[in-house]
Design a protein around this motif. Structure first.
Motif, short mmCIF file in Angstrom:
data_model
loop_
_atom_site.label_atom_id
_atom_site.label_comp_id
_atom_site.label_asym_id
_atom_site.label_seq_id
_atom_site.Cartn_x
_atom_site.Cartn_y
_atom_site.Cartn_z
N THR A 115 42.93 -1.70 14.84
CA THR A 115 42.38 -2.96 14.34
C THR A 115 43.40 -3.70 13.50
O THR A 115 44.07 -3.10 12.66
CB THR A 115 41.12 -2.72 13.50
N ARG A 116 43.53 -5.00 13.73
CA ARG A 116 44.39 -5.85 12.91
C ARG A 116 43.56 -7.01 12.36
O ARG A 116 42.95 -7.77 13.12
CB ARG A 116 45.56 -6.41 13.74
N LEU A 117 43.52 -7.11 11.04
CA LEU A 117 42.79 -8.19 10.37
C LEU A 117 43.74 -9.33 10.05
O LEU A 117 44.96 -9.14 9.97
CB LEU A 117 42.13 -7.67 9.10
N GLY A 118 43.18 -10.52 9.84
CA GLY A 118 44.00 -11.67 9.51
C GLY A 118 44.90 -12.11 10.65
O GLY A 118 45.97 -12.67 10.43
N VAL A 119 44.46 -11.86 11.88
CA VAL A 119 45.23 -12.21 13.07
C VAL A 119 44.41 -13.21 13.88
O VAL A 119 43.43 -12.85 14.53
CB VAL A 119 45.55 -10.96 13.91
N ASP A 120 44.79 -14.46 13.83
CA ASP A 120 44.06 -15.54 14.49
C ASP A 120 44.71 -15.84 15.84
O ASP A 120 45.85 -16.30 15.91
CB ASP A 120 44.09 -16.79 13.60
N GLY B 66 53.40 -15.53 9.72
CA GLY B 66 53.89 -16.50 10.69
C GLY B 66 53.24 -16.33 12.05
O GLY B 66 52.15 -15.78 12.17
N VAL B 67 53.93 -16.76 13.10
CA VAL B 67 53.41 -16.72 14.47
C VAL B 67 54.13 -15.63 15.24
O VAL B 67 55.35 -15.47 15.13
CB VAL B 67 53.59 -18.08 15.16
N GLU B 68 53.38 -14.86 16.02
CA GLU B 68 53.98 -13.82 16.86
C GLU B 68 53.25 -13.78 18.19
O GLU B 68 52.21 -14.43 18.37
CB GLU B 68 53.93 -12.46 16.17
N GLU B 69 53.77 -13.00 19.13
CA GLU B 69 53.14 -12.86 20.44
C GLU B 69 52.90 -11.39 20.75
O GLU B 69 53.73 -10.54 20.43
CB GLU B 69 54.02 -13.51 21.51
#
Length: 453
Positions: free
Chosen positions: A119-124, A155-158
């Motif tokens: 699980t990863r939180l704070g990931v929009d 920041g932004v990641e993929e």
């Protein structure tokens, strides 16, 4: 209708074998998907935009669901909890609040090692596509990993995935106040005076409503729950006034049969009707909002609501507006995904006839699974409240059966995937019965309590 491949993925392309299934949203349905995948030994990653499990549910956590616990617990999740912890199921016939749903079920489920570690939180998740492909490219498309672009505090990641289960719900995408589906003219001028559905008028948000005039817009159970809270607040603060604005002649969706198995739901309409009859709530029907503007002597503290009623225009002045007009799916994030959606309710094309709110209530929706949810984009599924698009007939139990079937299909178990079964509580009216009224789902799958949870 597009020809869709319904054969289970018994052999994955080599590029996909080491990748997880990406689940978007750690609400009830997303966590149920995680439980079903974990039970089948499939790798996954659970992505939640909020900073905690069930973040959307907790925004309406003060609201009591009208479905009892026996309809709110996913079977696979219950098996995992009972097998791996000393968890005790809540009494089946009791009615939890949203906060209790999170504390007594979702949080313990999310804490299981097999789920917590993934699980990863704070990931929009802002966009979903295929690696190296926009939606126009077909060659070898099904062998390309999914590409999820996400925004985090850093920041932004993929991220890449073999399959995607979109359980992001609709709570963060409310319908507009305008009957056209667009924000009324002047909305931006008064946006800070407009509250999301189901504010905590007796608790956290009390100062915004006590001693003030509030206009509640909407004809479903979200509106009804807010009206009941505001009426209780008015008993404590005599300066509190309530106006209820609906677009049609009646709020048919709030009224349910006395034979409704969900007794708490059956009582909501009667309680609101009694408050209207007693003059404690002013009902303004057949009112279509066209313009909002500042009002009052200071030009800031009051919002003026102008709408069509009959052959003319009327204006209502209030301190606050509660937008309880329902929700719609966020499809912007899926622009590069090949989707086949119903042109009216924005649900998967094969599911839409089963949930048409003009024909079905919560309890008359047929069992359905991966076959009805499958998209032209292989291995991509929209589930839960978001799968219902703008239809207001969703039940958590329905979403649990959806993700059970989808998980079985992703595991290559075609027989289990196709064997969809679901027993729903007898219900009353969950649709308007009148064309044109915007659908209003509830919190339980998007979190959904309003129509059906």
């Amino acid at each position: 209708m597009t020809l869709i491949d319904l054969t289970p993925p018994t052999t994955l392309a080599p590029r996909l074998q080491a990748l997880p299934v990406a689940i978007i949203g750690a609400g009830p349905i997303g966590l149920a998907a995680a439980a079903n995948l974990a039970e089948r030994g499939l790798d996954f990653v659970l992505l939640e935009a909020g900073d905690r499990i069930g973040a959307s549910v907790l925004q309406w956590g003060h609201t009591r669901l009208f479905s009892p616990w026996k309809h709110l617990i996913d079977p696979a999740a219950q098996r995992l909890l009972l097998d791996q912890t000393d968890w005790v199921a809540p009494p089946g016939d009791s009615l939890p609040t949203g906060a209790e749903l999170v504390a007594r079920f979702l949080a313990p489920l999310a804490a299981l090692p097999a789920i917590a570690a993934r699980t990863r939180l704070g990931v929009d998740v802002t966009d979903v596509s295929r690696e190296g492909m926009d939606r126009t490219r077909t060659a070898a498309r099904a062998q390309a990993p999914f590409l999820l672009r996400v925004r985090t505090a850093d920041g932004v990641e993929e991220l890449t995935a073999r399959a995607v289960i979109d359980a992001s719900g609709t709570y963060r995408s409310p319908n507009s106040l305008g009957s056209s589906g667009l924000d009324p003219l002047g909305f931006d001028e008064v946006a800070e005076l407009v509250s999301h559905a189901l504010p905590d008028a007796l608790g956290h948000d009390r100062a915004a409503f006590a001693g003030r005039h509030t206009v509640v817009v909407g004809a479903g159970h979200s509106a009804a729950n807010t009206l009941l809270q505001l009426a209780e607040l008015a008993e404590q603060d005599a300066g509190t006034r309530i106006t209820w604005v609906i677009r049609n002649a009646t709020a048919a969706r709030v009224s349910t049969s006395p034979d409704d198995e969900l007794r708490a739901r059956a009582s909501i309409g009667a309680r609101v009707d009694a408050l209207v009859a007693a003059g404690r709530i002013e009902l303004v029907d057949r009112f279509e909002i066209v313009r909002l503007a500042r009002g009052g002597d200071d030009g800031a503290s009051v919002v003026r609501i102008t709408g069509r009623r009959g052959d003319g225009l009327e204006t209502i002045s209030a301190d606050r507006i509660v937008n309880a007009t329902g929700f719609r799916p966020n499809l912007d994030m899926l622009r590069e995904i090949r989707l086949e959606l119903d042109e009216i309710v924005e649900a998967p094309r094969r599911l839409a006839p089963l949930i048409d709110p003009n024909l079905h209530s919560c309890g008359t929706v047929e069992p359905h699974g991966f076959a009805e949810l499958t998209q032209p984009e292989r291995d991509f599924f929209i589930v839960g409240m978001k799968s219902y698009g703008r239809a207001p007939t969703f039940l958590l139990a329905t979403g649990y059966e959806q993700v059970r079937s989808v998980s079985a299909w992703l595991a290559g178990d075609a027989a289990a995937a196709r064997n969809v079964e679901l027993v729903l509580p007898a219900t009353g009216v969950c649709s308007t019965g009148e064309p044109g009224e915007a659908g209003e789902p509830g919190r339980a799958g998007a979190g959904g309590t309003a129509c059906c949870s």
